[in-house]
Design an enzyme around this catalytic site. Sequence first.
Site, PDB file in Angstrom:
ATOM      1  N   ASN A 194       5.225   6.128 -13.711  1.00 35.58           N
ATOM      2  CA  ASN A 194       5.858   7.426 -13.892  1.00 35.58           C
ATOM      3  C   ASN A 194       7.316   7.199 -14.262  1.00 35.58           C
ATOM      4  O   ASN A 194       7.992   6.381 -13.640  1.00 35.58           O
ATOM      5  CB  ASN A 194       5.766   8.246 -12.594  1.00 35.58           C
ATOM      6  CG  ASN A 194       4.328   8.575 -12.224  1.00 35.58           C
ATOM      7  OD1 ASN A 194       3.481   8.751 -13.089  1.00 35.58           O
ATOM      8  ND2 ASN A 194       4.046   8.652 -10.936  1.00 35.58           N
TER       9      ASN A 194
ATOM     10  N   VAL B  95      10.759   7.887  -6.882  1.00 34.37           N
ATOM     11  CA  VAL B  95      11.534   6.752  -6.375  1.00 34.37           C
ATOM     12  C   VAL B  95      12.075   5.987  -7.586  1.00 34.37           C
ATOM     13  O   VAL B  95      11.288   5.512  -8.427  1.00 34.37           O
ATOM     14  CB  VAL B  95      10.671   5.831  -5.478  1.00 34.37           C
ATOM     15  CG1 VAL B  95      11.496   4.644  -4.993  1.00 34.37           C
ATOM     16  CG2 VAL B  95      10.102   6.605  -4.286  1.00 34.37           C
TER      17      VAL B  95
ATOM     18  N   ARG C  33       0.834  -1.201   0.000  1.00 37.85           N
ATOM     19  CA  ARG C  33       0.000   0.000   0.000  1.00 37.85           C
ATOM     20  C   ARG C  33       0.868   1.250   0.000  1.00 37.85           C
ATOM     21  O   ARG C  33       1.871   1.314   0.727  1.00 37.85           O
ATOM     22  CB  ARG C  33      -0.910   0.026   1.232  1.00 37.85           C
ATOM     23  CG  ARG C  33      -1.960  -1.044   1.170  1.00 37.85           C
ATOM     24  CD  ARG C  33      -3.042  -0.905   2.216  1.00 37.85           C
ATOM     25  NE  ARG C  33      -3.717  -2.187   2.339  1.00 37.85           N
ATOM     26  CZ  ARG C  33      -4.558  -2.694   1.433  1.00 37.85           C
ATOM     27  NH1 ARG C  33      -4.863  -1.996   0.352  1.00 37.85           N
ATOM     28  NH2 ARG C  33      -5.091  -3.890   1.608  1.00 37.85           N
ATOM     29  N   ASP C  34       0.475   2.201  -0.848  1.00 39.87           N
ATOM     30  CA  ASP C  34       1.209   3.464  -0.908  1.00 39.87           C
ATOM     31  C   ASP C  34       1.035   4.213   0.411  1.00 39.87           C
ATOM     32  O   ASP C  34      -0.065   4.283   0.970  1.00 39.87           O
ATOM     33  CB  ASP C  34       0.697   4.317  -2.075  1.00 39.87           C
ATOM     34  CG  ASP C  34       1.674   5.433  -2.425  1.00 39.87           C
ATOM     35  OD1 ASP C  34       2.260   5.379  -3.523  1.00 39.87           O
ATOM     36  OD2 ASP C  34       1.848   6.362  -1.601  1.00 39.87           O
ATOM     37  N   ILE C  35       2.126   4.772   0.910  1.00 36.43           N
ATOM     38  CA  ILE C  35       2.127   5.469   2.186  1.00 36.43           C
ATOM     39  C   ILE C  35       1.363   6.799   2.108  1.00 36.43           C
ATOM     40  O   ILE C  35       0.928   7.329   3.127  1.00 36.43           O
ATOM     41  CB  ILE C  35       3.601   5.692   2.639  1.00 36.43           C
ATOM     42  CG1 ILE C  35       3.689   5.818   4.138  1.00 36.43           C
ATOM     43  CG2 ILE C  35       4.251   6.868   1.932  1.00 36.43           C
ATOM     44  CD1 ILE C  35       5.129   5.721   4.669  1.00 36.43           C
TER      45      ILE C  35
ATOM     46  N   HIS D 202       8.194   1.162 -10.749  1.00 36.61           N
ATOM     47  CA  HIS D 202       6.989   0.735 -10.042  1.00 36.61           C
ATOM     48  C   HIS D 202       5.745   1.135 -10.808  1.00 36.61           C
ATOM     49  O   HIS D 202       5.746   2.095 -11.573  1.00 36.61           O
ATOM     50  CB  HIS D 202       6.941   1.313  -8.626  1.00 36.61           C
ATOM     51  CG  HIS D 202       7.112   2.801  -8.577  1.00 36.61           C
ATOM     52  ND1 HIS D 202       8.343   3.397  -8.649  1.00 36.61           N
ATOM     53  CD2 HIS D 202       6.210   3.801  -8.470  1.00 36.61           C
ATOM     54  CE1 HIS D 202       8.189   4.716  -8.580  1.00 36.61           C
ATOM     55  NE2 HIS D 202       6.903   4.987  -8.486  1.00 36.61           N
ATOM     56  N   MET D 203       4.694   0.407 -10.550  1.00 31.54           N
ATOM     57  CA  MET D 203       3.405   0.665 -11.165  1.00 31.54           C
ATOM     58  C   MET D 203       2.428   1.006 -10.039  1.00 31.54           C
ATOM     59  O   MET D 203       2.371   0.306  -9.037  1.00 31.54           O
ATOM     60  CB  MET D 203       2.961  -0.600 -11.895  1.00 31.54           C
ATOM     61  CG  MET D 203       1.749  -0.449 -12.746  1.00 31.54           C
ATOM     62  SD  MET D 203       1.778  -1.718 -14.018  1.00 31.54           S
ATOM     63  CE  MET D 203       1.620  -3.167 -13.022  1.00 31.54           C
ATOM     64  N   HIS D 204       1.701   2.107 -10.211  1.00 35.62           N
ATOM     65  CA  HIS D 204       0.671   2.469  -9.241  1.00 35.62           C
ATOM     66  C   HIS D 204      -0.636   1.813  -9.668  1.00 35.62           C
ATOM     67  O   HIS D 204      -1.020   1.916 -10.836  1.00 35.62           O
ATOM     68  CB  HIS D 204       0.443   3.981  -9.228  1.00 35.62           C
ATOM     69  CG  HIS D 204       1.632   4.791  -8.794  1.00 35.62           C
ATOM     70  ND1 HIS D 204       1.770   5.270  -7.518  1.00 35.62           N
ATOM     71  CD2 HIS D 204       2.727   5.219  -9.466  1.00 35.62           C
ATOM     72  CE1 HIS D 204       2.892   5.965  -7.425  1.00 35.62           C
ATOM     73  NE2 HIS D 204       3.492   5.953  -8.600  1.00 35.62           N
TER      74      HIS D 204
HETATM   75  P1  AMP Z   1       6.527   7.984  -7.899  1.00 34.61           P
HETATM   76  O1  AMP Z   1       6.199   9.431  -7.642  1.00 34.61           O
HETATM   77  O2  AMP Z   1       5.856   7.437  -9.113  1.00 34.61           O
HETATM   78  O3  AMP Z   1       8.011   7.732  -7.870  1.00 34.61           O
HETATM   79  O4  AMP Z   1       5.871   7.184  -6.713  1.00 34.61           O
HETATM   80  C1  AMP Z   1       6.517   6.826  -5.547  1.00 34.61           C
HETATM   81  C2  AMP Z   1       5.421   6.410  -4.593  1.00 34.61           C
HETATM   82  O5  AMP Z   1       5.994   5.690  -3.540  1.00 34.61           O
HETATM   83  C3  AMP Z   1       4.674   7.603  -3.989  1.00 34.61           C
HETATM   84  O6  AMP Z   1       3.295   7.483  -4.291  1.00 34.61           O
HETATM   85  C4  AMP Z   1       4.969   7.480  -2.502  1.00 34.61           C
HETATM   86  O7  AMP Z   1       3.889   7.858  -1.689  1.00 34.61           O
HETATM   87  C5  AMP Z   1       5.290   5.998  -2.368  1.00 34.61           C
HETATM   88  N1  AMP Z   1       6.167   5.680  -1.262  1.00 34.61           N
HETATM   89  C6  AMP Z   1       7.360   6.245  -0.958  1.00 34.61           C
HETATM   90  N2  AMP Z   1       7.895   5.667   0.129  1.00 34.61           N
HETATM   91  C7  AMP Z   1       7.016   4.713   0.532  1.00 34.61           C
HETATM   92  C8  AMP Z   1       6.990   3.772   1.597  1.00 34.61           C
HETATM   93  N3  AMP Z   1       7.977   3.697   2.493  1.00 34.61           N
HETATM   94  N4  AMP Z   1       5.926   2.942   1.702  1.00 34.61           N
HETATM   95  C9  AMP Z   1       4.916   3.005   0.808  1.00 34.61           C
HETATM   96  N5  AMP Z   1       4.888   3.865  -0.225  1.00 34.61           N
HETATM   97  C10 AMP Z   1       5.908   4.713  -0.360  1.00 34.61           C
END
Ligand code: AMP
Length: 115
Positions: A88, A97, A30-32, A101-103
């Site tokens: 992204n 990050v 789950r996204d934080i 990754h895929m949202h």
């Molecule tokens: P992006 O902007 O596409 O690089 O997305 C990175 C995503 O990772 C963001 O939606 C953040 O909220 C999520 N994120 C960063 N650190 C964590 C974490 N420790 N646990 C869960 N999600 C995270």
Amino acid sequence: MSKETIFSKIIRKEIPADIVFQDERATAFRDINPQAPTHVVIIPNKLIPTLNDATPEDEATLGHLLLVAAQVAKQEGVAESGYRLVINCNRHGGQDVFHLHMHLLGGRGMRWPPG
Ligand code: AMP
């Protein structure tokens, strides 16, 4: 060698995360900072910084991420109502990050075009 991010620590369970799926190739958690009622991040266990860095060798892993997404969507109860998958890439794509990754976003209607 690519630089590890916080996502590598999540894969290895070195830091807490709400992992909803994990197998030998992929991890979903789950996204934080959720942007929708359902917001899960799906990543390859292999560190690939951006989609630009993926190689033909990664083809099966990338395909696997889509199948994991469909499975997680079902598990989360949003498969029928619908969901959006987003990758992204780099600055203009809004990538923060640098571990591919895929949202998976669901649980509400999505606007088009995205911002
Ligand atoms: P992006 O902007 O596409 O690089 O997305 C990175 C995503 O990772 C963001 O939606 C953040 O909220 C999520 N994120 C960063 N650190 C964590 C974490 N420790 N646990 C869960 N999600 C995270």
